[in-house]
Design an enzyme around this catalytic site. Sequence first.
Site: not given
Length: 467
Positions: A300, A302, A391
């Site tokens: 992912d 961030d 995120d």
Amino acid sequence: MDPEQAAHWSPRKKRPRQRSASVASAPHDIRFQDLVLFILEKKMGSTRRAFLMELARRKGFRVENELSDSVTHIVAENNSGSDVMKWLQGQNIQASSELELLDVSWLIECMGAGKPVEMTGRHQLVDAFDILAENCEFRENEASCVEFMRAASVLKSLPFPIISVKDTEGIPWLGGKVKCVIEEIIEDGESSEVKALLNDERYKSFKLFTSVFGVGLKTAERWFRMGFRTLSTVKLDKSLTFTRMQKAGFLHYEDLVSCVTRAEAEAVSVLVQQAVVAFLPDALVSMTGGFRRGKKIGHDVDFLITSPEATEEEEQQLLHKVTNFWEQKGLLLYCDHVESTFEKCKLPSRKVDALDHFQKCFLILKLYRERVDSVKSSQQEGKGWKAIRVDLVMCPYECRAFALLGWTGSRQFERDLRRYATHERKMRLDNHALYDKTKRVFLKAESEEEIFAHLGLEYIEPLERNA
């Protein structure tokens, strides 16, 4: 090193290093540009060394007469890893983490194959401890999980490969249980415990189930006890109900379990930057996590967002405005907002792994192929976009240094840094603040460097925080 104790070489992981001009001018074509060999004469003898150098050059290997910064692989015979390290220290040379120490048997194998070969098995120590730590996490055995995670981190940080048990002497955090695993891998080429785990139904099921976005240990345990072993049987079972997050995880599963490349992360960064500054022009957006630590791939991306001038209301509304904007553009595939519970009057948490209280949102964004400037994007063939986990964290400006440090990671680095603050400095450190328990004051910091200075530590660059 005996012939069976050569450190493995992996062409997938090796990065080109700076070349020097002092390469031996042998009249042979160099076929393998990313390798520069130096053959150690110690315990080998000059005649055998000269023979091997000439033979390697004939096979297309680049071999230096003298040790230099351009060398990527040191080949030795009848020397342990620690022997080679001592020799390097005697030459006033600091071995880097990219310098491979290999037994001559590797070179002989390469010449037989006519190309560099990869040696596997004995030196997969880090992978072994990652697997052991993961299994302990699945079984919620925190103490053993931390022990194996720390061992993996220590091994990753070493500037040389472990090729014999004596190479572990004096290295911290390699306790009895860890050394037993190391010894078994060196002697037998594998860990029986790890081998058993890789064939263990529970471990395999937990690893599979938790690979779905939104599935935690409790859900994985429940599915396993119900007799499920594949995701297809889980999805087809009518008695199960899924959360909104899990539904998104199943829907975009193939994209989400594939690695996010740096090119994709940079493309997402542009999307985030453009959307954030459209609503808050003075905002500062920092990519954190593994990509800030220099990693090439991740699962992912961030981002930490802060603003020196934003009001409390503007801070609270920003993430909602950004995600609404993406929804209107058709880029938002999933969104989960977590509102801030931050209170300035509270001390940093006593818990080493405590989550922070900043406002954040967990997203899945649609990243179109044309936004990625690399043909190596991992998007599926025939599809013009890829689902990417993102995120976003919004923190008050005065907390930015602490939040940046905490969200950069790695997990083990942060854990040990906080333990150090508590036990060695009588302080409490988390993503919000640093509190001196002796002086009973919060210590201000405008940057990560200032936090390290408060802790009495030399600053550690993000690239060096992977272990």
